[in-house]
Design an enzyme around this catalytic site. Structure first.
Site, PDB file in Angstrom:
ATOM      1  N   GLU A  80      -1.609  -5.051  -0.587  1.00 47.70           N
ATOM      2  CA  GLU A  80      -0.883  -3.863  -1.085  1.00 47.70           C
ATOM      3  C   GLU A  80      -0.175  -4.136  -2.422  1.00 47.70           C
ATOM      4  OE1 GLU A  80       1.592  -2.271   2.076  1.00 47.70           O
ATOM      5  OE2 GLU A  80      -0.173  -1.555   3.171  1.00 47.70           O
ATOM      6  N   GLU A  94      -5.980  -2.369   7.363  1.00 47.18           N
ATOM      7  CA  GLU A  94      -4.783  -2.023   8.152  1.00 47.18           C
ATOM      8  C   GLU A  94      -4.897  -0.556   8.515  1.00 47.18           C
ATOM      9  OE1 GLU A  94      -0.829  -2.936   6.726  1.00 47.18           O
ATOM     10  OE2 GLU A  94      -1.533  -4.782   5.777  1.00 47.18           O
ATOM     11  N   GLN A 103      -0.991  -3.622  14.351  1.00 44.63           N
ATOM     12  CA  GLN A 103      -1.387  -5.011  14.432  1.00 44.63           C
ATOM     13  C   GLN A 103      -1.859  -5.301  15.848  1.00 44.63           C
ATOM     14  OE1 GLN A 103       1.378  -7.652  12.498  1.00 44.63           O
ATOM     15  NE2 GLN A 103       1.545  -6.326  10.726  1.00 44.63           N
TER      16      GLN A 103
HETATM   17  O1  AHR Z   1       1.481  -3.767   9.201  1.00 47.22           O
HETATM   18  C1  AHR Z   1       2.803  -3.702   8.739  1.00 47.22           C
HETATM   19  C2  AHR Z   1       2.895  -3.658   7.218  1.00 47.22           C
HETATM   20  O2  AHR Z   1       2.333  -2.459   6.759  1.00 47.22           O
HETATM   21  C3  AHR Z   1       2.137  -4.718   6.474  1.00 47.22           C
HETATM   22  O3  AHR Z   1       2.866  -5.895   6.353  1.00 47.22           O
HETATM   23  C4  AHR Z   1       1.942  -4.085   5.127  1.00 47.22           C
HETATM   24  O4  AHR Z   1       0.792  -4.556   4.477  1.00 47.22           O
HETATM   25  C5  AHR Z   1       1.896  -2.603   5.416  1.00 47.22           C
HETATM   26  O5  AHR Z   1       2.707  -1.890   4.569  1.00 47.22           O
END
Ligand code: AHR
Length: 508
Positions: free
Chosen positions: A172, A293, A350
């Site tokens: 990011e 993500e 996650q």
């Molecule tokens: O998944 C949580 C956070 O979300 C990660 O660290 C980041 O890459 C995103 O903004």
């Protein structure tokens, strides 16, 4: 309400890349410490990894796992994380305001991946890190032997190279919140040089370049094109991230249930950016996408528990998922499958405790959140060839979508080896059941092997330790029929459903 979905054996989207069903383990909150790793827990193995957690993750069948961040990676120095544990430094971790004891590092994570049948996707630090440090990490992990870094790995117990194939060039980097945030030009330069140098250390690796971190960024799509223009020669995939939620009280469930269509728009926009750059370069090469993500995230609050700042394993972003999230996560997976021709990698963000399908209690048990189940079934049965489908369903207007959103959404995957079609369907209406017809031209359906639904009258129902309110149930045989190339059934209001249909492909 009636919905009719038609497929034909000859009309396909593409083959599903298994890596679409990946996970993500970041050094954040209780994901690593008090999550996958808890030495001293009755379930811990000799390396300190919890067997009960690993068993639940294995069930999710995640072929790849992204690591170690996330925002964490932009302040991370991998050199701190290898060698004797007692000599590793404790660092202040600025992304999540915690202490990082470095007791799980590169070599331990590779071990955990083997335990859960996954392969690491390793992210390198391009926030505060350097191209040299990234190259050294590739050499440490993948160079066979005879150099200082590869011999250090061997000295640390890994005689054979880790053979890590997929690498993320930072995380990011367009976001002002990112440690070492960069402009597109600054990022493109360091990404290009790092990628070039990493491929010198191991030419077989594949690289994921940072695209826009959300669709709401002011630089969305322009960032992607700009970065890709500079990194085209080394970029194998462009990353996108997508989180959904309905935190605002006035946001109706129906808006939230349209999240799959919003994701779809984002995927299409980023494909357009990739193809625009290929056109500029007069190249036939297609840069594919890595949604590395994605999830629902709006209740988990990074600012919660201020009293735990600067502690290791402080709880952050611990989202509790409910029945409505089953419909959205199921739908997001459908949107991903519908773009299987270009979207090759996906990482549910996650995996444990932090916006996660698997939860743990330190010293205690584990439980499956509601979203565990749509992921479990789609990961298990959604691999094969996605069939192009035509849907006729009543639809509703959603503020976030240019086109009306069908109340019923489904995706069909032809699993050639199993001789089955896996059909996944959601009914987004909270009021009305859907009379659902699935027409399979070019296939002779023989029987339904398995029919499963996830439904709860209360959309706010959640799972907690020892109390699983939202779980899959078999759909009774009388609720569906298969005859003359057609499956017919009724989808309950606000439900997620899966049918595995044994078929003969008449076109084969
Ligand atoms: O998944 C949580 C956070 O979300 C990660 O660290 C980041 O890459 C995103 O903004």
């Amino acid at each position: 309400m009636k919905a009719v979905v038609s497929v034909h054996a000859k009309f396909t989207v593409g083959k599903v890349d298994d890596r679409l069903f990946g996970g993500f383990v970041e050094h954040i909150g209780r994901c690593v410490y008090d999550g996958i790793y808890e030495p001293g827990h009755p379930e811990a193995d000799a390396d300190g990894f919890r067997n009960d957690v690993a068993a639940l993750v294995r069930e999710l069948n995640m072929p790849v796992t992204r690591y170690p961040g996330g925002n964490f990676v932009s302040g991370y120095d991998w050199h701190d994380t290898v060698g004797p544990k007692e000599l590793r430094p404790v660092r202040a971790e600025y992304a999540w305001e915690a202490l990082e004891p470095n007791q799980v590092g590169i070599d331990e994570f590779v071990k955990w991946c083997r335990k859960v049948n996954s392969a690491p996707i390793m992210a390198v630090n391009l926030g505060t890190g350097s191209a040299k440090s990234a190259q050294e990490l590739v050499e440490y992990c993948n160079f066979p032997k005879g150099t200082a870094w590869s011999d250090l790995r061997r000295k640390n117990g890994a005689e054979q190279p880790h053979g890590i194939r997929l690498w993320c060039l930072g995380n990011e980097m367009d976001g002002p919140w990112q440690i070492g945030h960069k402009t597109a030009e600054e990022y493109a330069r360091i990404a290009h040089e790092s990628g070039k140098m990493m491929k010198m250390a191991d030419p077989s690796i594949e690289l994921i370049v940072c695209g826009s971190s959300t669709r709401s960024m002011p630089t969305f799509a322009a960032w992607d094109a700009r970065v890709l223009e500079e990194t085209f020669e080394i970029a194998d995939y462009l990353a996108l991230h997508a989180y959904f939620g309905c935190a605002k009280e006035d946001v109706k469930k129906m808006e939230f249930f349209a999240s799959p269509e919003v994701l779809e728009k984002q995927i299409c926009d980023i494909i357009a950016a990739c193809d625009f750059v290929a056109a500029e370069k007069k190249s036939a090469r297609k840069v594919n996408l890595a949604l590395d993500e994605w999830n629902i995230w709006y209740r988990g609050n990074p600012k919660a528990h201020p009293e735990t700042r600067w502690q290791a394993a402080r709880p952050v972003n611990e989202e509790t998922y409910d029945m409505s999230d089953v419909i959205v996560v199921g739908g997001l997976l459908m949107a991903m499958l519908d773009h299987a021709d270009r979207l090759k990698i996906g990482c549910l963000a996650q995996t444990v405790n932090v916006i996660a399908p698997v939860m743990t209690r330190p010293g205690g048990g584990t439980w499956k959140q509601t979203i565990y189940y749509p992921f479990y079934y789609t990961s298990r049965y959604g691999r094969g060839t996605v069939l192009r489908s035509h849907t006729e369903s009543p639809a509703y207007e959603s503020a976030d979508c240019a086109r009306p959103v069908s109340w019923v959404r489904s995706v069909a995957v032809y699993r050639e080896e199993a001789g089955e079609i896996a059909l996944f369907a959601i009914n987004r209406s909270t009021e009305e059941a859907a009379e659902y017809t699935f027409e399979m031209s070019g296939f002779s359906p023989e029987s339904v092997v398995e029919a499963v639904e996830i439904h709860h009258d209360d959309l706010d129902a959640v799972n907690t330790e020892g109390c699983e309110k939202v779980a899959p149930a078999a759909i009774p045989a009388g609720v569906y029929s298969v005859a003359g190339g057609v499956l017919q059934t009724t989808l309950k209001p606000a439900s997620w459903n899966m049918f595995r249909i044994r078929v003969r492909n008449q076109e084969a």
